[in-house]
Write a protein that holds these residues in place. Structure first.
Motif, PDB file in Angstrom:
ATOM      1  N   UNK A 130       0.815  -1.218   0.000  1.00  0.00           N
ATOM      2  CA  UNK A 130       0.000   0.000   0.000  1.00  0.00           C
ATOM      3  C   UNK A 130       0.839   1.254   0.000  1.00  0.00           C
ATOM      4  N   UNK A 131       1.965   1.220   0.734  1.00  0.00           N
ATOM      5  CA  UNK A 131       2.759   2.439   0.892  1.00  0.00           C
ATOM      6  C   UNK A 131       3.989   2.478  -0.008  1.00  0.00           C
ATOM      7  N   UNK A 132       4.213   1.404  -0.797  1.00  0.00           N
ATOM      8  CA  UNK A 132       5.474   1.268  -1.525  1.00  0.00           C
ATOM      9  C   UNK A 132       5.763   2.414  -2.496  1.00  0.00           C
ATOM     10  N   UNK A 133       4.721   2.985  -3.114  1.00  0.00           N
ATOM     11  CA  UNK A 133       4.977   4.084  -4.062  1.00  0.00           C
ATOM     12  C   UNK A 133       5.371   5.365  -3.335  1.00  0.00           C
ATOM     13  N   UNK A 134       5.118   5.400  -2.026  1.00  0.00           N
ATOM     14  CA  UNK A 134       5.344   6.629  -1.254  1.00  0.00           C
ATOM     15  C   UNK A 134       6.626   6.547  -0.422  1.00  0.00           C
TER      16      UNK A 134
END
Ligand code: EPU
Length: 341
Positions: free
Chosen positions: A110-114
């Protein structure tokens, strides 16, 4: 508990000189019951990564250091039909990138792009941090706040008025202090978000076929490192301006001179233009006035080459705004938060 005349230079990623008249580290929710939190402090500080400190800060600066990552329980994935939803409650003072790393270590997606966005968890909803095809608003299930003069409250996402680099917390400054944020992530997710073209290209370069969240995080890390400066070595606050939303006709006019001018669709009549492109084509990528300039690899980032003041950065950014307005007829709006004046 309260300290006086505290230097904020090491607490803002631009490395700007500024002194807080009074400084209070907020480590425990019980402190909120003290008289200091009946009214709005002069400055609420998180990671200091989106701040332009113009001068010293009179009055009280509160530094949010509330920690803790708590798993609230798991439930069958809603809607997606894949994976399992996992809910986390995270203290507002937790470092954003450390949280992203923690979730990846736990196998949560969920947070990998951020990954690698500077700042704290408590600041993430304020400007609805986003990068590489993802926005934090898509993960948030609740924001826990202290409302000055009232007390503790929990806001649902639909009460947060999220938009592009925008939220209720920006629109109603001084009303809430964010103490914790709840996120919905996924265990055993079967897909990742590679909608942003550069991610696909980087994954190909890495030879990755079926990308996991950790692969996406690595791709984003490589892309960010290739064009964004590390504030530890070169003071900056990421994107200094927002990407302006303009009528389609403005983009068509620019295309007469620059047929390749990039844009992102917004609705039938509007597009978003990359401010970095406009500044670059206005001839200001890598430009410098004294100790302030734009970054040579990404013109949207203002950098402090060492010893600049907030006033210097503001003056240089005005020059950038005027040049872009004269050349393209487009107004650039600051994304960083100006403190003082
Ligand atoms: N471009 C140039 N020259 C430049 C900079 C950009 O020609 O000097 C062009 C690029 O070639 C590309 C377009 O402009 O065609 C967009 O550039 P980029 O992909 O670097 O993204 P951005 O729109 O400039 C936004 C966010 C960033 C985020 C990236 C990736 C805003 C204000 N900025 O930048 O967020 O990391 O997309 O998703 O929305 C931040 O908010 O601090 C931040 C770094």
């Amino acid at each position: 508990m309260i300290q006086h005349d505290v230097s904020l230079r090491g607490l803002n990623t631009f490395g700007l000189p500024s002194v807080a008249e009074s400084y209070l580290p907020l480590r425990d929710l019980a402190q909120l019951e003290s008289p200091h939190f009946r009214t709005t402090p002069a400055l609420v500080l998180g990671g200091g990564s989106n701040l332009l400190l113009r001068e010293n800060v009179p009055g009280l600066t509160v530094h949010v250091l509330l920690g803790g990552v708590q798993e609230l329980g798991a439930a069958a994935g809603a809607g997606s039909g894949t994976g399992t939803d996992v809910h986390l409650r995270v203290g507002g003072g937790v470092d954003w990138n450390q949280l992203v790393r923690y979730t990846l270590d736990q196998g949560l997606a969920g947070m990998e792009n951020l990954v690698l966005i500077p700042g704290t968890v408590g600041a993430s909803p304020v400007q609805n941090i986003g990068a590489y095809g993802a926005e934090v608003a898509d993960l948030i299930t609740a924001v826990h706040v202290w409302e000055y003069g009232h007390g503790a409250r929990t806001l649902r996402p639909d009460e947060c008025d999220f938009g592009y680099r925008d939220s209720r917390f920006k629109k109603e400054p001084g009303r809430f202090l964010i103490t914790a944020v709840d996120f919905r992530l996924q265990r055993n997710a079967s897909s990742v978000n590679t909608s942003y073209g550069a991610i696909i290209a980087e994954l190909e370069r890495l030879g990755v076929d079926q990308a996991t969240p950790a692969d996406v995080a690595l791709a984003v890390t490589n892309i960010r490192r290739s064009k964004l400066p590390d504030w530890f070595f070169l003071g900056n606050s990421g994107s200094f301006f927002k990407n302006p939303v303009v009528p389609k006709t403005t983009h068509e006019r620019i295309q007469q001179d620059y047929p390749q001018a990039p844009s992102y669709p917004i609705d039938t009549d509007h597009v978003k233009l990359p401010a970095g492109w406009l500044i670059d084509r206005a001839g200001l990528r890598g430009a410098r006035d004294g100790q302030v300039g734009t970054y040579a690899k990404q013109a949207l980032v203002m950098v402090n080459h060492g010893g600049a003041t907030g006033e210097d950065i503001l003056a240089f950014s005005s020059r950038v705004q005027t040049t872009v307005l004269e050349k393209f007829g487009v107004n650039l709006e600051r994304e960083v938060r100006l403190i003082g004046g």
